[in-house]
Design an enzyme around this catalytic site. Structure first.
Site, short mmCIF file in Angstrom:
data_model
loop_
_atom_site.label_atom_id
_atom_site.label_comp_id
_atom_site.label_asym_id
_atom_site.label_seq_id
_atom_site.Cartn_x
_atom_site.Cartn_y
_atom_site.Cartn_z
N ASP A 263 6.61 -9.58 9.51
CA ASP A 263 7.86 -8.87 9.23
C ASP A 263 8.00 -7.67 10.16
OD1 ASP A 263 5.93 -7.28 8.04
OD2 ASP A 263 6.85 -7.29 6.04
N SER A 264 7.02 -7.48 11.08
CA SER A 264 7.18 -6.53 12.17
C SER A 264 8.35 -6.94 13.07
CB SER A 264 5.89 -6.42 13.01
OG SER A 264 5.42 -7.71 13.37
N ASP B 112 5.16 -13.95 7.05
CA ASP B 112 5.22 -12.88 6.05
C ASP B 112 6.35 -13.14 5.05
OD1 ASP B 112 3.25 -10.93 6.37
OD2 ASP B 112 4.33 -9.95 8.01
N LYS C 118 2.02 -15.01 4.00
CA LYS C 118 1.21 -13.80 3.82
C LYS C 118 1.97 -12.83 2.93
CE LYS C 118 0.48 -10.62 7.31
NZ LYS C 118 1.05 -9.37 6.78
N GLU D 236 1.58 -8.73 1.01
CA GLU D 236 0.86 -7.47 0.94
C GLU D 236 0.50 -7.16 -0.52
OE1 GLU D 236 3.18 -4.43 2.88
OE2 GLU D 236 3.25 -5.54 4.78
N GLU E 295 -5.57 -3.74 7.53
CA GLU E 295 -4.83 -2.93 8.51
C GLU E 295 -5.23 -1.46 8.40
OE1 GLU E 295 -0.65 -3.75 8.84
OE2 GLU E 295 -0.28 -2.00 10.12
O1 KIV Z 1 4.12 -7.88 10.34
C1 KIV Z 1 3.11 -7.85 11.07
O2 KIV Z 1 3.18 -7.96 12.30
C2 KIV Z 1 1.83 -7.70 10.41
C3 KIV Z 1 0.64 -7.43 11.30
C4 KIV Z 1 0.67 -6.06 11.81
C5 KIV Z 1 -0.64 -7.75 10.63
O3 KIV Z 1 1.72 -7.76 9.23
#
Ligand code: KIV
Length: 272
Positions: free
Chosen positions: A52-53, A91, A121, A123, A190
């Site tokens: 989600d980056s 994510d 994934k 959190e 992280e």
């Molecule tokens: O969203 C992302 O890129 C991440 C990584 C930084 C692990 O969760």
């Protein structure tokens, strides 16, 4: 890459576990589009995270909070079309699972069905137990994410290193053990102290993937735009830059503009 694993046709969660068991480090990079995903898959990365980056590096948002499930599916679909070998993990974005395991299951199923991804994934630790178990009961592999969890940035208030004090470190270790117990196939750690990463990685059997978490994780992940030097405003200590694409791209574009203005492009060979 170890030859034992470089021959793999398609990386699975099972093979990530085997890599940990045999002491072979796991490589992970983010990708959000077809062209870049194709390049990094062909280069041999083990797993691709449609993170989600994307909210930051693709959409220009300050945090990961605004990105939607539809956006994540769009990025994941583009990545999946390009990837032949890597395991693709997506994510589940903020607001699509927290506090509601039915919604978590619906979101995971939409990601898998509409994008063709291989895993999701999320959190969080013990608080996402019900969601992890429900998603797993539908046959979808789940990766956890502990330490600095950017979807909770307004709770933390800063992007500094997490779990430096004993209480938070103990909770993180308990969360990691719990995520393994619920059935997660791996955990991203992280921005936590290196010795805590070592302790977690030695205490659980599933692979840990670190970012800003030191050398003791079972694998490493970086945001592709950061490691390629596309986004040079982001300068954390943990980031190693493997290219300076900002300079390469800026110079290429300046030369292109210059050639157009000077009537040097296109020339006769470049014309019909
Ligand atoms: O969203 C992302 O890129 C991440 C990584 C930084 C692990 O969760």
């Amino acid at each position: 890459m170890s030859t034992q694993f470089s021959q793999i046709k398609r990386v699975t969660t099972h093979q990530l576990q085997e890599m940990k068991n045999s002491g072979v480090k796991i490589s992970m990079l983010t990708a959000y589009d077809y062209s870049m995903a194709k390049l990094i898959d062909e280069a041999g990365v083990d797993t691709i995270l449609v993170g989600d980056s994307a909210s930051n590096v693709m959409a220009g948002n300050e945090t990961t909070l605004p990105i939607t499930l539809d956006h994540m599916i769009y990025h994941a679909k583009s990545v999946i079309k390009a990837v032949k070998r890597a395991l693709v993990i997506v994510d589940i974005p903020f607001g699509s699972y927290q506090g509601n395991s039915s919604e978590a299951l619906r979101s995971a199923i939409r990601i898998m069905k509409e994008s063709g991804a291989h895993a999701v994934k999320m959190e969080g630790g013990v608080e996402i137990k019900e969601s992890v178990e429900r998603i797993l009961s539908a046959g979808v592999p789940v990766m956890g994410h502990l330490g600095l969890t950017p979807q909770s940035i307004y709770k933390f208030g800063t992007y500094t290193v997490r779990a430096k004090d004993q209480e938070e470190a103990d909770k993180l270790l308990r969360d990691a053990v719990a995520l393994e117990e619920y059935g997660c196939f791996g955990i991203v750690l992280e921005k936590i102290p290196s010795q805590l990463t070592r302790k977690v990685s030695e205490s659980i059997h599933i692979p840990t993937i670190g970012i800003g978490a030191g050398p003791h994780a079972d694998g490493q992940v970086l945001v592709m735009h950061d490691m390629l030097g596309i986004n040079k405003e982001f300068n954390p200590r943990f980031l190693r830059r493997y290219a300076d694409l900002e300079t390469v791209i800026t110079e290429a574009v300046s030369n292109y503009i210059k050639d157009i203005k000077s009537k040097n492009f296109p020339n006769d060979e470049e014309s019909y």
